[in-house]
Every structure is written in structure tokens, then in C-alpha cells.
Design a protein around this motif. Structure first.
Motif, PDB file in Angstrom:
ATOM      1  N   ARG A 114      28.562  22.023 -14.740  1.00  0.00           N
ATOM      2  CA  ARG A 114      27.464  21.885 -15.688  1.00  0.00           C
ATOM      3  C   ARG A 114      27.912  21.017 -16.859  1.00  0.00           C
ATOM      4  N   PHE A 115      26.954  20.489 -17.602  1.00  0.00           N
ATOM      5  CA  PHE A 115      27.251  19.865 -18.884  1.00  0.00           C
ATOM      6  C   PHE A 115      26.004  19.912 -19.757  1.00  0.00           C
ATOM      7  N   ASP A 116      26.234  19.904 -21.072  1.00  0.00           N
ATOM      8  CA  ASP A 116      25.147  19.948 -22.039  1.00  0.00           C
ATOM      9  C   ASP A 116      24.643  18.539 -22.316  1.00  0.00           C
ATOM     10  N   SER A 172      16.897  25.472 -20.245  1.00  0.00           N
ATOM     11  CA  SER A 172      16.407  25.412 -21.627  1.00  0.00           C
ATOM     12  C   SER A 172      17.514  25.626 -22.642  1.00  0.00           C
ATOM     13  N   GLY A 173      18.628  26.251 -22.239  1.00  0.00           N
ATOM     14  CA  GLY A 173      19.734  26.526 -23.145  1.00  0.00           C
ATOM     15  C   GLY A 173      20.993  25.789 -22.746  1.00  0.00           C
ATOM     16  N   ALA A 174      21.961  25.805 -23.636  1.00  0.00           N
ATOM     17  CA  ALA A 174      23.239  25.163 -23.363  1.00  0.00           C
ATOM     18  C   ALA A 174      24.028  25.955 -22.322  1.00  0.00           C
ATOM     19  N   GLY A 175      24.967  25.280 -21.664  1.00  0.00           N
ATOM     20  CA  GLY A 175      25.835  25.958 -20.711  1.00  0.00           C
ATOM     21  C   GLY A 175      25.117  26.529 -19.505  1.00  0.00           C
ATOM     22  N   ALA A 176      24.059  25.832 -19.046  1.00  0.00           N
ATOM     23  CA  ALA A 176      23.269  26.311 -17.893  1.00  0.00           C
ATOM     24  C   ALA A 176      22.737  27.714 -18.132  1.00  0.00           C
ATOM     25  N   GLY A 215      13.735  17.469 -21.494  1.00  0.00           N
ATOM     26  CA  GLY A 215      13.468  18.675 -22.273  1.00  0.00           C
ATOM     27  C   GLY A 215      14.535  19.730 -22.065  1.00  0.00           C
ATOM     28  N   ALA A 216      15.358  19.554 -21.033  1.00  0.00           N
ATOM     29  CA  ALA A 216      16.450  20.500 -20.777  1.00  0.00           C
ATOM     30  C   ALA A 216      17.563  20.306 -21.801  1.00  0.00           C
ATOM     31  N   GLN A 217      18.242  21.394 -22.133  1.00  0.00           N
ATOM     32  CA  GLN A 217      19.401  21.339 -23.020  1.00  0.00           C
ATOM     33  C   GLN A 217      20.709  21.189 -22.247  1.00  0.00           C
ATOM     34  N   SER A 218      20.675  21.518 -20.962  1.00  0.00           N
ATOM     35  CA  SER A 218      21.868  21.376 -20.133  1.00  0.00           C
ATOM     36  C   SER A 218      21.443  21.178 -18.685  1.00  0.00           C
ATOM     37  N   LEU A 219      22.356  20.602 -17.903  1.00  0.00           N
ATOM     38  CA  LEU A 219      22.158  20.423 -16.470  1.00  0.00           C
ATOM     39  C   LEU A 219      23.233  21.189 -15.724  1.00  0.00           C
ATOM     40  N   GLY A 220      22.814  21.898 -14.669  1.00  0.00           N
ATOM     41  CA  GLY A 220      23.742  22.577 -13.780  1.00  0.00           C
ATOM     42  C   GLY A 220      23.591  22.013 -12.379  1.00  0.00           C
TER      43      GLY A 220
END
Length: 280
Positions: A114-116, A172-176, A215-220
């Protein structure tokens, strides 16, 4: 009469000089990272990850077992040697952007890969997002030929409906964390067609549009395979990524818009006086 002829030109000049919305982009191509020739960095220094173009890629390294998960980066080009010893090479034989470096991910779930996403600068609104993906050599040759753990995709007859799927998940949040805002599926190998001539194992870099995840804060990142055994997925859980990009629209500042409005108001006022001064 001369004044009224000049007025349209004045208005046009004001409109053309206005700070209209324009595009900017963030491109993470890993060219800012330093590596020796045909080498890699898998987090063995215990730093917990690396930063490229302001984006932090998390890594977990176990010094006791000398194992890692998450993200590493590499410039290896060996696309012919099979086996675990060649886990840091892309099957495309190098990177996508031409600078030499690319990222390699290992892990099956967003909890490990994952990354923010960076916060947009003021006046910047994300309008597009993409990345380029390919297989690692280790995984591709395992799927093509089989090995001590995984099967050759397609089976003995070529008719087995095998697949190796990468799913990119927006959170929607950090860190998946938080809500899942969307998912994008991309097949790194696909043997599900009734027509065996359409079966493939990806061997080049392919661009994947991720704009639906804006719109996402992070991707997993999640990997799934048709080849599953007693202990889980048999296909090596690796993929490579390069040229992660976010495109932004730059929105004019309110002060600039106000100045434009004042300028146009002045043009209208002069035009009004010109009309009143004309003689029929």
C-alpha cells in the motif's frame, strides 16, 4: 467611432490574459532513487520504506530471515532466469519510463502492499490517475513453465481457465484504512478464454487508468490467482510498477478572478459611454 471599434479587442485581451484552469501532474518514475547497475533495494537497511517524488512506499524487512514485503525498487533487466533468486527483475526486461528504475511489490493483500496519496497543493484538484504495471520475471516464468510450487498456467492441455489478477483498491483513509471507495481489476495473466490463442501472460508494461479511484487517501494492492493450494496462493505474489501519475487541474485564485471581473466591468462602462456619445 474609433473607441467602439477598440472595445472588443480590449475585452478579448482581458479574457486571454486571465489565469484559466491548466493542467499539472505528479509523475513517480523512481528516477530520483540511486542504484548501482543491475541492483535493487529491498529495505534491508531497516528504513521501513523509501520516498520517490514525495510519495512514501512502505516496506517491511525481517533481518532474522532476510525476508521482505511491501515495496522495493530495482533496475534489474534479467527476463530469462527462473526462480526465487531473480525476484527483483521485470519480465519486460527493465523499466517503463527509460530512466532505469522501477518498483517491485511483494505481498497478497493491501495490509502489506500500500501507499498513501499526496495531499493536493492549494488550488489543485486531481482529475486523472494512472500507473504502469507488468509481471516480474520470477512470477511470469513460474506461470509459463511451472515450478516446485506453482503450476504451468493452462495445464497440460492449455484449457485450464487460470488467471493472475491485480486489484488496486482506493481507501478513504491513510494506510489502506477506512471505506473502500472503488476497485480496479487488471489481469497480469489470463487463460480464461475458450479460445486458447487469446491466453496471455503479460510481458510488457501496460498503462492502467486509476481515475475512478480519485478521492482516495491511499491505495492498496491485492493479488489473487487460480492456482491455490493448502497453504494459499501458489503463484509468486509479485508485480512491478512504474510511472505512477496524478494529473491536476490548477484552479485560478479568487483574487485573479476578481481582477478579471473589474477589467471586464471597465470595458462595459467605456462601451456605454461610447454608445451615448455617438450621433445618429
Amino acid at each position: 467611432m474609433m473607441t467602439t471599434r477598440v472595445l472588443p479587442s480590449l475585452a478579448l485581451m482581458l479574457l486571454l490574459s486571465a489565469p484559466s484552469a491548466r493542467a499539472e501532474s505528479l509523475s513517480v518514475d523512481f528516477s530520483d532513487l540511486t542504484l548501482g547497475s543491475e541492483s535493487f533495494d529491498n529495505g534491508s537497511d531497516g528504513s521501513g520504506g523509501f520516498t520517490s517524488k514525495g510519495v512514501f512506499f512502505r516496506n517491511s524487512y525481517n533481518p532474522t530471515w532476510q525476508t521482505w514485503s511491501g515495496w522495493s525498487y530495482s533496475n534489474r533487466t534479467d527476463n530469462t532466469t527462473a526462480g526465487f533468486g531473480n525476484q527483483f527483475s521485470s519480465f519486460a526486461g527493465g523499466d517503463a519510463s527509460g530512466d532505469g528504475n522501477y518498483a517491485v511489490a511483494y505481498g497478497q493483500s493491501p495490509s502489506s502492499v500500500r501507499f498513501d496519496l499526496p495531499e493536493p497543493a492549494p488550488g489543485r484538484a486531481p482529475v486523472g490517475m494512472s500507473a504502469r504495471f507488468t509481471n516480474t520475471t520470477y512470477t511470469a516464468l513460474s506461470m509459463r513453465d511451472g515450478d516446485q510450487f506453482g503450476k504451468a498456467f493452462g495445464g497440460p492441455t492449455g484449457n485450464d481457465p487460470d488467471f493472475f489478477l491485480l486489484t488496486i483498491v482506493g481507501y478513504s483513509g491513510a494506510g489502506a484504512s477506512g471505506d473502500v471507495l472503488g476497485e480496479v481489476d487488471f489481469y497480469l495473466a489470463d487463460f480464461r478464454s475458450d479460445d486458447n490463442s487469446l491466453d496471455y501472460i503479460l510481458e510488457d508494461w501496460a498503462t492502467v487508468d486509476l481515475s475512478s479511484l480519485i478521492g482516495a487517501q491511499s491505495l492498496g494492492f491485492r493479488l489473487t490467482s487460480s492456482d491455490v493450494g493448502t497453504f494459499g496462493m501458489n503463484t509468486p505474489a509479485y508485480f512491478a510498477m512504474d510511472d505512477f501519475a496524478i494529473r491536476y487541474a490548477v484552479i485560478p485564485e479568487p483574487a485573479s478572478l476578481a481582477l478579471l471581473g473589474l477589467g471586464l466591468a471597465g470595458v462595459v462602462a467605456v462601451a456605454g459611454r461610447g454608445r451615448r456619445g455617438r450621433v445618429a
